[in-house]
Scaffold this active site. Structure first.
Site, PDB file in Angstrom:
ATOM      1  N   ASP A   1       0.820  -1.214   0.000  1.00  0.00           N
ATOM      2  CA  ASP A   1       0.000   0.000   0.000  1.00  0.00           C
ATOM      3  C   ASP A   1       0.855   1.265   0.000  1.00  0.00           C
ATOM      4  OD1 ASP A   1      -2.390  -1.464   0.045  1.00  0.00           O
ATOM      5  OD2 ASP A   1      -2.381  -1.581   2.228  1.00  0.00           O
ATOM      6  N   SER A   2       1.835   1.328   0.881  1.00  0.00           N
ATOM      7  CA  SER A   2       2.665   2.534   0.952  1.00  0.00           C
ATOM      8  C   SER A   2       3.519   2.697  -0.298  1.00  0.00           C
ATOM      9  CB  SER A   2       3.546   2.507   2.202  1.00  0.00           C
ATOM     10  OG  SER A   2       4.445   1.421   2.177  1.00  0.00           O
TER      11      SER A   2
ATOM     12  N   CYS B   1      -0.764   5.550  17.235  1.00  0.00           N
ATOM     13  CA  CYS B   1       0.377   5.705  16.332  1.00  0.00           C
ATOM     14  C   CYS B   1       0.113   6.811  15.315  1.00  0.00           C
ATOM     15  CB  CYS B   1       0.662   4.386  15.623  1.00  0.00           C
ATOM     16  SG  CYS B   1       2.140   4.420  14.587  1.00  0.00           S
TER      17      CYS B   1
ATOM     18  N   GLY C   1      -0.044   5.091   2.831  1.00  0.00           N
ATOM     19  CA  GLY C   1      -0.858   4.109   2.122  1.00  0.00           C
ATOM     20  C   GLY C   1      -2.184   3.823   2.777  1.00  0.00           C
TER      21      GLY C   1
ATOM     22  N   CYS D   1       1.723  -4.163  15.716  1.00  0.00           N
ATOM     23  CA  CYS D   1       3.055  -4.180  15.105  1.00  0.00           C
ATOM     24  C   CYS D   1       4.173  -4.406  16.102  1.00  0.00           C
ATOM     25  CB  CYS D   1       3.277  -2.895  14.307  1.00  0.00           C
ATOM     26  SG  CYS D   1       3.416  -1.396  15.306  1.00  0.00           S
TER      27      CYS D   1
END
Length: 380
Positions: free
Chosen positions: A12-13, A101, A125, A199
């Site tokens: 995505d990014s 985040c 993204g 994450c």
């Protein structure tokens, strides 16, 4: 426009950065190193900051022909996102670390550093859309791909941050289309799996992560009449609505399943009861962030209380407590099960995000804290 493209190492990014280049922006790629934990750096780690992720981000930048840097934001990440995650669980609340985040790292520490270096915006993204409303004021809207929409975790940004953000994937119809575009561009991450774990919990074991930081804290499990029906190793490990992991030695007298209905960290007590006790209609959110005009009267809207939850019909308004602090009050049209303090509640008008807050109280506790809720119908 000078654009800082956040490259996570995922598809995505990478495609978002490519689209920023296509749009004619002067793009620089940056990968955020968010952890110094060896387990998360190892090859194959499912958490952030693995060697593979950094390498994939660098390769994407090479394909796109843009400069690439790695920025160490691990101290900021640990002091805000991880610390908040632990303190919220320790207080018996259920946080969403992705929201924190976005609030403290991607659209704060990263954006602030980029602005200081002369960049105009950050491109990510995320699946969401930015539209310009009256007088060019930016509005946050749901993505075209409803299944991937991430406006829920972005609503905490605030209008100033939103004005400095780009979401090039907002109009993409499906994730498959993003993968196809990545393959056509020669990006090696086109088939890379999505990550769904927290994450910074590299092995996906959230309970183990909490135990390693908060330790063993044995205490009782009580029913709603105050009878002890079991024991636990730490009230912080439980969340309202939870059934799995209670390890109760005997069934309830009525034979029905029991769920966590309250977490009392002050006494290190977990309270269990039948499913119907989980249903609430009233929600009070603290620290609201508004991306539209604050509703000072009851207003029809929809609210979302989970990252991929449904849009629930509701009425919303702002209320002020005795200390002058503003809150978001919401009355759901239908009862909802398992809503816990610490979750995010996001209000929408159609696809547009109106505002966001952190759930402070639900049900009768919400009404007690915000008497205005009592005038909007019956309370569940």
């Amino acid at each position: 426009m000078r654009v800082l493209a956040a490259l996570s190492g995922g598809v995505d990014s990478a495609v978002a950065a490519a689209r920023a280049v296509d749009a004619g922006h002067d793009v620089v790629g940056v990968h955020m190193a968010l952890s110094r934990t060896r387990a998360q750096h190892r090859t194959g780690s499912r958490g952030c900051c693995s060697i593979e992720d950094a390498s994939d981000a660098r390769r994407a930048a090479d394909v796109l022909g843009i400069p690439f840097y790695v920025w160490d934001l691990s101290e900021e990440f640990t002091d805000t996102v991880v610390a908040d995650f632990l303190s919220e669980y320790a207080a018996g609340r259920t946080p969403n670390p992705c929201v924190r985040c976005n609030e403290h790292i991607k659209f704060s520490a990263l954006l602030d550093r980029g602005l200081a270096l002369g960049f105009d915006a950050v491109a990510t993204g995320h699946y969401a859309r930015i539209e310009r409303g009256a007088a060019g004021v930016p509005e946050l809207h749901r993505a075209a791909d409803a299944a991937k929409d991430q406006s829920y975790v972005l609503a905490v940004m605030g209008p100033e941050r939103l004005a400095r953000s780009l979401f090039p994937l907002g109009e993409v119809p499906t994730k498959d289309a993003v993968r196809a575009e990545a393959a056509a561009r020669g990006l090696s991450v086109s088939a890379k799996p999505d990550s769904y774990d927290i994450c910074f919990v590299a092995d996906g074991d959230t309970q183990g992560f909490l135990r390693s930081h908060l330790g063993s804290q044995p205490g009782p499990v009580l029913d709603t009449d105050g009878r002890e029906v079991g024991a636990h190793d730490g009230a912080y490990a439980f969340t309202v609505g939870q059934r799995k992991g209670l390890r109760l030695p005997r069934p309830a007298a009525d034979g029905r399943p029991r769920y966590v209905v309250d977490v009392r960290t002050a006494s290190n007590t977990v309270v269990v009861g039948p499913a119907e006790l989980l249903s609430v209609r009233d929600v009070l959110g603290e620290r609201p962030v508004w991306l539209a005009e604050e509703p000072h009267e009851w207003t029809d809207a929809t609210v979302q209380v989970r990252a991929h939850g449904a849009a629930l019909p509701a009425r919303i308004r702002t209320v002020t407590d005795d200390d002058g602090a503003s809150h978001l009050a919401a009355r759901l049209a239908e009862p909802l099960r398992g809503l816990a303090a610490g979750q995010s509640v996001v209000a929408y008008d159609g696809t547009r995000v109106l505002g966001q807050a952190t759930v402070a109280a639900t049900g009768r506790d919400a009404v007690a804290a915000a008497p205005a809720l009592a005038g909007v119908g019956s309370t569940a």
